[in-house]
Design a protein around this motif. Structure first.
Motif, mmCIF file in Angstrom:
data_model
loop_
_atom_site.group_PDB
_atom_site.id
_atom_site.type_symbol
_atom_site.label_atom_id
_atom_site.label_comp_id
_atom_site.label_asym_id
_atom_site.label_seq_id
_atom_site.Cartn_x
_atom_site.Cartn_y
_atom_site.Cartn_z
ATOM 1 N N LEU A 73 0.848 -1.183 0.000
ATOM 2 C CA LEU A 73 0.000 0.000 0.000
ATOM 3 C C LEU A 73 0.881 1.230 0.000
ATOM 4 O O LEU A 73 1.678 1.428 0.932
ATOM 5 C CB LEU A 73 -0.919 0.000 1.222
ATOM 6 N N SER A 74 0.758 2.037 -1.049
ATOM 7 C CA SER A 74 1.648 3.177 -1.203
ATOM 8 C C SER A 74 0.994 4.226 -2.092
ATOM 9 O O SER A 74 0.338 3.870 -3.080
ATOM 10 C CB SER A 74 2.950 2.691 -1.861
ATOM 11 N N PRO A 75 1.145 5.527 -1.754
ATOM 12 C CA PRO A 75 0.534 6.552 -2.595
ATOM 13 C C PRO A 75 1.137 6.572 -4.008
ATOM 14 O O PRO A 75 0.591 7.212 -4.908
ATOM 15 C CB PRO A 75 0.823 7.858 -1.847
ATOM 16 N N VAL A 117 -0.014 -0.410 -4.659
ATOM 17 C CA VAL A 117 -1.421 -0.010 -4.830
ATOM 18 C C VAL A 117 -1.710 1.198 -3.942
ATOM 19 O O VAL A 117 -1.367 1.203 -2.761
ATOM 20 C CB VAL A 117 -2.373 -1.167 -4.441
ATOM 21 N N SER A 118 -2.361 2.202 -4.536
ATOM 22 C CA SER A 118 -2.753 3.400 -3.793
ATOM 23 C C SER A 118 -4.264 3.454 -3.663
ATOM 24 O O SER A 118 -4.982 3.044 -4.580
ATOM 25 C CB SER A 118 -2.268 4.646 -4.551
ATOM 26 N N VAL A 119 -4.754 3.963 -2.551
ATOM 27 C CA VAL A 119 -6.206 4.118 -2.395
ATOM 28 C C VAL A 119 -6.661 5.540 -2.735
ATOM 29 O O VAL A 119 -7.844 5.853 -2.610
ATOM 30 C CB VAL A 119 -6.711 3.735 -0.984
ATOM 31 N N GLY A 120 -5.766 6.400 -3.198
ATOM 32 C CA GLY A 120 -6.186 7.745 -3.585
ATOM 33 C C GLY A 120 -5.015 8.698 -3.585
ATOM 34 O O GLY A 120 -3.961 8.411 -3.013
ATOM 35 N N TYR A 122 -3.685 11.123 -2.044
ATOM 36 C CA TYR A 122 -3.437 11.835 -0.799
ATOM 37 C C TYR A 122 -2.504 10.939 0.001
ATOM 38 O O TYR A 122 -2.378 9.755 -0.307
ATOM 39 C CB TYR A 122 -4.743 12.089 -0.015
ATOM 40 N N VAL A 123 -1.852 11.489 1.008
ATOM 41 C CA VAL A 123 -0.851 10.706 1.738
ATOM 42 C C VAL A 123 -1.340 10.388 3.146
ATOM 43 O O VAL A 123 -1.695 11.288 3.907
ATOM 44 C CB VAL A 123 0.496 11.465 1.792
ATOM 45 N N LEU A 124 -1.394 9.108 3.461
ATOM 46 C CA LEU A 124 -1.725 8.642 4.807
ATOM 47 C C LEU A 124 -0.427 8.474 5.581
ATOM 48 O O LEU A 124 0.646 8.377 4.994
ATOM 49 C CB LEU A 124 -2.448 7.299 4.734
ATOM 50 N N GLY A 126 0.404 5.890 7.223
ATOM 51 C CA GLY A 126 0.841 4.499 7.151
ATOM 52 C C GLY A 126 -0.083 3.736 6.221
ATOM 53 O O GLY A 126 -1.162 4.220 5.872
ATOM 54 N N GLY A 127 0.327 2.542 5.830
ATOM 55 C CA GLY A 127 -0.464 1.764 4.883
ATOM 56 C C GLY A 127 -1.686 1.077 5.481
ATOM 57 O O GLY A 127 -2.556 0.601 4.747
ATOM 58 N N ALA A 130 -5.209 2.162 4.509
ATOM 59 C CA ALA A 130 -5.385 1.833 3.086
ATOM 60 C C ALA A 130 -5.662 0.337 2.926
ATOM 61 O O ALA A 130 -6.498 -0.076 2.122
ATOM 62 C CB ALA A 130 -4.146 2.248 2.291
#
Ligand code: ADE
Length: 229
Positions: A73-75, A117-120, A122-124, A126-127, A130
């Motif tokens: 999980l990564s932006p 894979v990114s969920v959008g 924007y930056v969270l 942590g993964g 996501a």
């Protein structure tokens, strides 16, 4: 953080009844020093910390006999969409790598064929949130999880369109009425009205989805716009 919200509701019930299962691995358990450190400073300098390839590799090796793809999980990853979610729902399983700090050393991502894979956009921090988003979207598609297996067919994205507006009782609420067609009992008209609404909303809100929808529709002979039929 896991199962977090996935321990509740639809996904939670399915988890307890064994329709899916979740195994968590603490990457710190694979650290090699007494401080259990998993990260180090970035080569070349700069802010933040980077997760070490040897530690992440050892964590992935501990689950390498599980089938299915390994996703990080990564932006920076490919955007998660319903087509990708549907593909994952057809896999025997998925391994999700959640990063912290600035990210993960590139070499372990390459060595282990990890798909980002990114969920959008924007930056969270942590993964994990996501990963919860991804799992929620996949789990609800697993056979037997949704009560009525049809109920997913008409929703947002399944036809490449956003969902049409929904109404329920009371038929008059604060002077706002449910559209007449929906109480007419005329199923063809209802279907056409919903399609026309879905098209209008998609065109107005999501030009990207709209363009893709038009392209796909033009490849299917005999398909016109709902309000032109
Ligand atoms: N980790 C941090 N930001 C993320 C994002 N947008 N998608 C997936 N993983 C992330």
């Amino acid at each position: 953080m896991f199962p977090g919200s996935l321990g509740q509701s639809l996904a939670g019930r399915a988890l307890r009844s064994g329709l899916w299962s979740l195994e968590t691995v603490d990457i710190r358990d694979f650290a090699r020093d007494k401080h259990r450190s998993v990260d180090d400073t970035p080569s070349g300098g700069g802010a933040g910390m980077v997760m070490r390839p040897d530690v992440v590799d050892a964590a992935l090796a501990s689950v390498e006999d599980r089938s299915g793809p390994v996703l990080y999980l990564s932006p920076r990853g490919r955007l998660l969409d319903q087509d990708f979610v549907r593909g994952l729902a057809g896999e025997p399983g998925v391994t999700l790598l959640c990063g912290r700090y600035e990210g993960v050393d590139q070499r372990v991502l390459e060595a282990r064929n990890v798909v980002e894979v990114s969920v959008g956009d924007y930056v969270l921090s942590g993964g994990e949130p996501a990963a919860l988003v991804l799992m929620d979207a996949v789990v609800r598609l697993l056979p037997g999880v949704m009560g009525n297996d049809d109920s997913g067919l008409e929703e947002s994205f399944e036809q490449g369109l956003l969902e049409y507006p929904l109404y329920t009782r009371p038929s008059d609420w604060q002077g706002r009425e449910v559209p007449e067609v929906l109480t007419s009992g005329h199923h063809d008209n209802i279907r056409l009205w919903r399609l026309a609404q879905a098209e209008e909303i998609t065109e107005a809100r999501r030009p990207d989805l709209w363009a893709r929808y038009l392209k796909r529709r033009n490849e299917v002979p005999g398909k016109g716009r709902a309000d032109e039929e």
